[in-house]
Design a protein around this motif. Structure first.
Motif, short mmCIF file in Angstrom:
data_model
loop_
_atom_site.label_atom_id
_atom_site.label_comp_id
_atom_site.label_asym_id
_atom_site.label_seq_id
_atom_site.Cartn_x
_atom_site.Cartn_y
_atom_site.Cartn_z
N MET A 1 0.82 -1.21 0.00
CA MET A 1 0.00 0.00 0.00
C MET A 1 0.85 1.27 0.00
N TRP A 2 1.96 1.21 0.76
CA TRP A 2 2.82 2.39 0.79
C TRP A 2 3.52 2.62 -0.54
N SER A 3 3.80 1.55 -1.29
CA SER A 3 4.38 1.72 -2.62
C SER A 3 3.39 2.42 -3.54
N LEU A 4 2.10 2.12 -3.42
CA LEU A 4 1.08 2.81 -4.21
C LEU A 4 0.99 4.28 -3.80
N PHE A 5 1.16 4.53 -2.51
CA PHE A 5 1.15 5.92 -2.05
C PHE A 5 2.31 6.70 -2.64
N MET A 6 3.49 6.09 -2.71
CA MET A 6 4.64 6.77 -3.30
C MET A 6 4.41 7.05 -4.77
N LEU A 7 3.78 6.10 -5.47
CA LEU A 7 3.44 6.33 -6.87
C LEU A 7 2.45 7.49 -6.99
N ALA A 8 1.44 7.51 -6.13
CA ALA A 8 0.46 8.61 -6.15
C ALA A 8 1.13 9.94 -5.86
N LEU A 9 2.14 9.93 -4.99
CA LEU A 9 2.87 11.15 -4.66
C LEU A 9 3.63 11.68 -5.88
N LEU A 10 4.31 10.78 -6.59
CA LEU A 10 5.05 11.19 -7.78
C LEU A 10 4.12 11.68 -8.88
N VAL A 11 2.99 10.99 -9.05
CA VAL A 11 2.02 11.42 -10.07
C VAL A 11 1.44 12.78 -9.72
N THR A 12 1.15 13.01 -8.45
CA THR A 12 0.62 14.31 -8.03
C THR A 12 1.61 15.42 -8.32
N LEU A 13 2.87 15.20 -7.99
CA LEU A 13 3.89 16.21 -8.25
C LEU A 13 4.01 16.50 -9.74
N ALA A 14 3.98 15.44 -10.56
CA ALA A 14 4.05 15.63 -12.01
C ALA A 14 2.83 16.39 -12.53
N LEU A 15 1.65 16.06 -12.02
CA LEU A 15 0.43 16.74 -12.47
C LEU A 15 0.45 18.22 -12.12
N LEU A 16 1.04 18.56 -10.98
CA LEU A 16 1.05 19.95 -10.54
C LEU A 16 2.17 20.77 -11.16
N VAL A 17 3.22 20.13 -11.65
CA VAL A 17 4.38 20.87 -12.11
C VAL A 17 4.52 20.88 -13.63
N VAL A 18 4.35 19.74 -14.28
CA VAL A 18 4.71 19.62 -15.70
C VAL A 18 3.93 20.56 -16.60
N PRO A 19 2.58 20.56 -16.61
CA PRO A 19 1.88 21.46 -17.54
C PRO A 19 2.23 22.93 -17.32
N GLY A 20 2.27 23.38 -16.07
CA GLY A 20 2.59 24.77 -15.80
C GLY A 20 4.01 25.12 -16.18
N PHE A 21 4.94 24.20 -15.95
CA PHE A 21 6.34 24.46 -16.32
C PHE A 21 6.50 24.57 -17.82
N LEU A 22 5.71 23.81 -18.58
CA LEU A 22 5.78 23.89 -20.04
C LEU A 22 5.06 25.13 -20.58
#
Length: 360
Positions: A1-22
Motif C-alpha cells: 500500500m505504501w508503494s502505491l502511495f509513493m506512486l500517487a505522490l510522484l504522479v501528483t507532483l508531475a500533475l502539478l508541475v509539468v503542464p505549468g512548467f511547459l
C-alpha cells in the motif's frame, strides 16, 4: 500500500508541475520562475480542459486533461525554442546559476519531505486513512463523483450519492463549486488506481510539503534575492509555524483551503514581479499574464486565497507608490505620501464595506 502511495505522490507532483512548467516559458518567463510557479498554472490548465471536455461531451481522463495539453505545450515550446533561448540569454537565465538554484530547491524539498514524513506520514496507520470529521464526507463524495462520472469541471460539481441514500445534501445535477483540489485528487485516482483516501493524502502531502516550500522559495528569491541567509533558513521557517499548514490537516479539515494557501506565496511573488519598478515592459506583460493565469487556478481552488492575496498586495503597492516623489493630477502635483495615505484609507474603506455587507 505504501508503494502505491509513493506512486500517487510522484504522479501528483508531475500533475502539478509539468503542464505549468511547459506553459510559462511560452509567454516567455524565465525557466526558474516557471518551475517554481508551475502549480497554479497547471491548475488553471485543468480548469480550462475540464470545461472543454464538458462542452464537447467527452469523458475527462488523465490523457485529455494532462497529457494532451502537456504535449501541445511541449510542441509549442519547441517551435518557440529559438526566441525562448534568446529571451533566457537576455534574462541571464540560460544555463546561468542553475547549479546553485537546484541546490537550494533540493534543500527546500528535502526539508519539506522530511518534516512531512516525520510529523504527518509517520503518524498514519495506513496511507489511505481518513480523518474522522464531517467535511471529509463531502470531500470524498466530490472526488468519487468526478472519478465515476468523468466530469472534471468545477462548474458542474456534484456529490457521489448512492441510490438508496435517504438524504442527499446536493439534490441537483451539479453546479459551480471551487473544486480544483477535488479535481487533482480525481486525476490521481484515475492515473494510479489508488483509493480516494490514498489520493487525498498524497495530494495534501504534495501541496503542504513540496508546493508550499517551492512557492516560499520563489517569494524569498523575489523580495530578497541577495539575502542568502534568509533564503536558506526559509526552508525551515516556512514549515515551522503551527497555524499553517499543520492545523488545517485536522481542523475541518479544510483541505482545499490548505491547498489554496500553499499557492499564496507563488501568487504574491508573481504579483511583485509584475509590478516591480525595474521590470522591462515586455517582461512586465509576461508576468501580468502569468499572474492572471495563476489567479484562475488559485480562485477556483479556493476563493478565500484571492482575498488574502489582495490584502498582501496592499502594502507592496503602498511601497511602490512611495518610490515616486509626487504624482500629477488635475489639481496639480501631489506628494507621494499623501497619495499613499489616500490609497490606504480607500483600501480600509473597501475592507470595512465588505465586512458590513449582508451575507449572500
Amino acid at each position: 500500500m505504501w508503494s502505491l502511495f509513493m506512486l500517487a505522490l510522484l504522479v501528483t507532483l508531475a500533475l502539478l508541475v509539468v503542464p505549468g512548467f511547459l506553459a510559462a516559458p511560452i509567454l516567455p518567463v524565465g525557466s526558474k520562475t516557471a518551475l517554481l510557479a508551475a502549480p497554479p498554472i497547471s491548475l488553471a490548465i485543468y480548469v480550462v480542459m475540464g470545461l472543454v471536455c464538458t462542452h464537447l461531451h467527452v469523458d475527462a481522463t488523465p490523457w485529455n486533461m494532462a497529457i494532451l495539453p502537456s504535449g501541445i505545450l511541449a510542441l509549442g515550446l519547441l517551435i518557440k525554442s529559438r526566441s525562448y533561448k534568446a529571451t533566457s540569454a537576455r534574462n541571464g537565465d540560460a544555463g546561468k546559476g542553475w547549479l546553485g538554484f537546484l541546490g537550494v530547491l533540493a534543500l527546500y524539498l528535502i526539508v519539506g519531505i522530511a518534516m512531512g514524513t516525520f510529523f504527518f506520514l509517520r503518524l498514519l496507520p495506513s496511507p489511505d486513512v481518513a480523518a474522522q470529521a464531517y467535511d471529509v464526507t463531502a470531500h470524498y463524495g466530490s472526488v468519487r463523483s468526478m472519478v465515476e462520472s468523468h466530469v472534471l469541471d468545477p462548474f458542474h460539481s456534484a456529490l457521489y450519492v448512492l441510490q438508496d441514500q435517504a438524504f442527499d445534501v446536493m439534490p441537483s445535477s451539479g453546479g459551480f463549486y471551487p473544486s480544483v483540489w477535488h479535481l487533482a485528487c480525481a486525476l490521481v485516482v484515475m492515473t494510479t488506481d489508488a483509493t480516494v483516501g490514498c489520493a487525498i493524502n498524497a495530494v495534501n502531502f504534495t501541496f503542504a510539503f513540496m508546493v508550499f516550500p517551492m512557492g516560499m522559495l520563489l517569494l524569498l528569491k523575489t523580495i530578497a534575492p541577495d539575502n542568502t541567509r534568509a533564503i536558506v533558513f526559509g526552508s525551515i521557517g516556512c514549515l515551522s509555524i503551527f497555524s499553517f499548514p499543520w492545523i488545517l490537516f485536522v481542523w475541518g479539515p479544510l483541505f482545499p483551503n490548505m491547498a489554496g494557501f500553499c499557492l499564496l506565496p507563488a501568487g504574491v511573488a508573481l504579483f511583485v514581479m509584475a509590478t516591480e519598478a525595474k521590470q522591462q515592459p515586455q517582461h512586465r506583460m509576461s508576468y501580468v499574464m502569468l499572474f492572471l493565469l495563476a489567479c484562475v487556478g488559485i480562485a477556483i481552488l479556493h476563493p478565500n486565497v484571492i482575498f488574502s492575496l489582495g490584502l498582501m498586495a496592499v502594502p507592496w503597492l503602498a511601497h511602490r507608490m512611495l518610490e515616486q516623489r509626487s504624482y500629477r493630477s488635475f489639481a496639480g502635483t501631489i506628494p507621494s505620501p499623501i497619495c499613499t495615505l489616500a490609497f490606504l484609507l480607500l483600501c480600509c474603506a473597501a475592507w470595512f464595506l465588505a465586512w458590513r455587507l449582508p451575507p449572500l
